[in-house]
Design an enzyme around this catalytic site. Structure first.
Site, short mmCIF file in Angstrom:
data_model
loop_
_atom_site.label_atom_id
_atom_site.label_comp_id
_atom_site.label_asym_id
_atom_site.label_seq_id
_atom_site.Cartn_x
_atom_site.Cartn_y
_atom_site.Cartn_z
N CYS A 1 -60.15 -80.46 26.38
CA CYS A 1 -59.40 -81.67 26.04
C CYS A 1 -58.38 -81.84 27.14
O CYS A 1 -57.41 -81.07 27.22
CB CYS A 1 -58.71 -81.54 24.69
SG CYS A 1 -57.61 -82.91 24.35
N CYS B 1 -54.79 -83.11 25.58
CA CYS B 1 -53.90 -82.20 24.85
C CYS B 1 -54.65 -80.91 24.56
O CYS B 1 -54.87 -80.12 25.45
CB CYS B 1 -53.34 -82.86 23.60
SG CYS B 1 -54.53 -83.79 22.65
N SER B 2 -55.07 -80.72 23.32
CA SER B 2 -55.72 -79.45 22.99
C SER B 2 -56.70 -79.62 21.85
O SER B 2 -56.83 -78.75 21.01
CB SER B 2 -54.68 -78.41 22.64
OG SER B 2 -53.86 -78.92 21.60
N CYS B 3 -57.36 -80.77 21.78
CA CYS B 3 -58.32 -81.04 20.71
C CYS B 3 -59.39 -79.96 20.72
O CYS B 3 -59.90 -79.58 21.77
CB CYS B 3 -58.96 -82.40 20.89
SG CYS B 3 -57.75 -83.70 20.69
#
Lengths: 93, 100, 207
Positions: C106, C109-111
């Site tokens: 991602c 962000c940090s999906c």
């Protein structure tokens, strides 16, 4: 109704709005191919501000050739990159 | 100062750091609070992202993961009128004194 | 600038206290209780890579299940008793084959498919991985000790919207006689993100 079908060629819109958006800058202006049509999803550009995200935006999985994205791509010619893009960011070629 | 959107293709020569760290209890709670606020309709991941993206580059890069989440949740709660920054400041002071 | 993955020092002290203040206020205002927060934390803790490995190993041994998992991951997960939370993003499983190797990131962000394999590893949230994997996936694979043949199509999937992607690694050769339980042990967190391959039986012997 989804405007694009799998296999269609599209161009990713260019723009850096001051508000929240999801389309990474590294694919903007690039050409890709629709891989999957996911159907409508609430628009994150409204959801991000507490809105209902309506009207919903058709969402697509779009495939890019890595060699089209990066001039100096070091991998193999057949390598690809996929990501989900909302219809308001897609242009017909 | 530019804001941070996606990081794809940004120049970065740092080796990938494979080390894991045990989560602190407060980080675990922040992680959970994010879920609770989601259930209460007080936060969507779109809102959280937007709040994180509104940080300037220096703040974005200097804060650790759950520090960013804390700052972003505060932003969302304050703008929805759930609490004020003054209330948080005052509560922090009380907590600090209690710990001394 | 040095990147800070986890919290320490003055910032950590400040933000941990600030987070506590926010929680106390939410409790005072009747929006949630500490119990709600701790229950949610336990619920998040209860998901780990082992859950994903169990599902994917089942897909390895049951090709009809695999077809259902690839077509509609959420319904297929329910068959095995995994009900994803209502607020969880959509989940899709992508299969790695002899010809195509998928790997997830991602960049925004940090999906991550948290609803099935828990919290992401620290490096997944870090700027080095997020910046580089899209532009140099094969270089990043090498950093993880994964070398792929030039003829394979390396496919990076950037989770930029409503879907989270779980990778079904290729089943290693020489595993025909193994039980589902043994197979699940070959499926690592890295292989479900696509930066690694499933562990081969020879590798498990050498450990």
């Amino acid at each position: 109704m989804a405007k694009f079908q799998p296999g269609d060629q599209v161009r990713i819109r260019v723009g850096v709005p001051p508000t929240h958006f999801r389309t990474p800058e590294y694919v903007q202006g690039k050409h890709g191919q629709i891989e999957t049509s996911w159907g409508p999803f609430p628009n994150p550009e409204g959801l991000a501000y507490g809105g209902d995200g309506l009207p919903a935006q058709p969402l697509y999985l779009v495939k890019f050739a890595q060699t089209d994205l990066w001039k100096e791509y070091k991998g193999a010619a057949q390598d690809t990159l996929l990501l989900d893009i909302y219809e308001n960011w897609l242009e017909t070629i | 100062m530019p804001k941070v959107h996606d990081r794809g293709g940004w120049p970065n020569e740092d080796p990938i750091d494979h080390s894991e760290h045990e989560m602190e209890e407060w980080e675990r709670k922040v992680d959970a609070l994010n879920g609770v606020l989601g259930e209460r309709g007080l936060k969507t991941s779109d809102q959280l992202r937007r709040a994180i993206e509104s940080m300037d580059l220096e703040t974005y890069e200097s804060l650790a993961y759950y520090e960013k989440w804390t700052a972003a949740m505060e932003m969302l709660l304050v703008e929805q009128g759930i609490m004020t920054t003054d209330e948080i400041d005052a509560k922090m002071k009380t907590l600090e004194q209690g710990k001394k | 600038m040095v990147e800070k993955g986890h919290s320490h020092g003055d910032n950590a002290k400040y933000y941990s206290l600030r987070a506590e203040a926010i929680q106390e206020l939410l409790i005072e205002k009747g929006i949630c209780s500490m119990d709600d927060i701790l229950t949610m934390a336990d619920q998040i803790d209860s998901r780990s890579p082992e859950d994903g490995a169990k599902v994917l190993a089942h897909a390895w041994v049951d090709s009809e299940y695999k077809a259902r998992l690839l077509a509609d991951a959420e319904t297929a997960l329910m068959e095995l008793g995994y009900d994803l939370p209502e607020t969880a993003p959509k989940l899709t499983v992508l299969e790695n084959t002899d010809d195509v190797h998928n790997m997830a990131v991602c960049t925004l962000c940090s999906c991550y498919p948290r609803a099935i394999i828990g919290r992401p590893p620290a490096w997944y949230k870090g700027l080095a991985y997020r910046s580089r994997v899209v532009v140099d996936p094969r270089g990043v694979l090498k950093e993880f000790g994964t070398e792929l043949d030039e003829s394979i199509e390396v496919r990076v999937i950037d989770s930029s919207a409503d879907f989270r992607y779980l990778i079904l690694p290729k089943r290693p050769a020489g595993t025909e006689e193994m039980s589902e339980e043994e197979l699940a042990k070959l499926i690592t967190q890295e292989s479900m993100i696509g930066v690694g391959l499933a562990v081969s039986p020879e590798q498990t012997k050498s450990i």
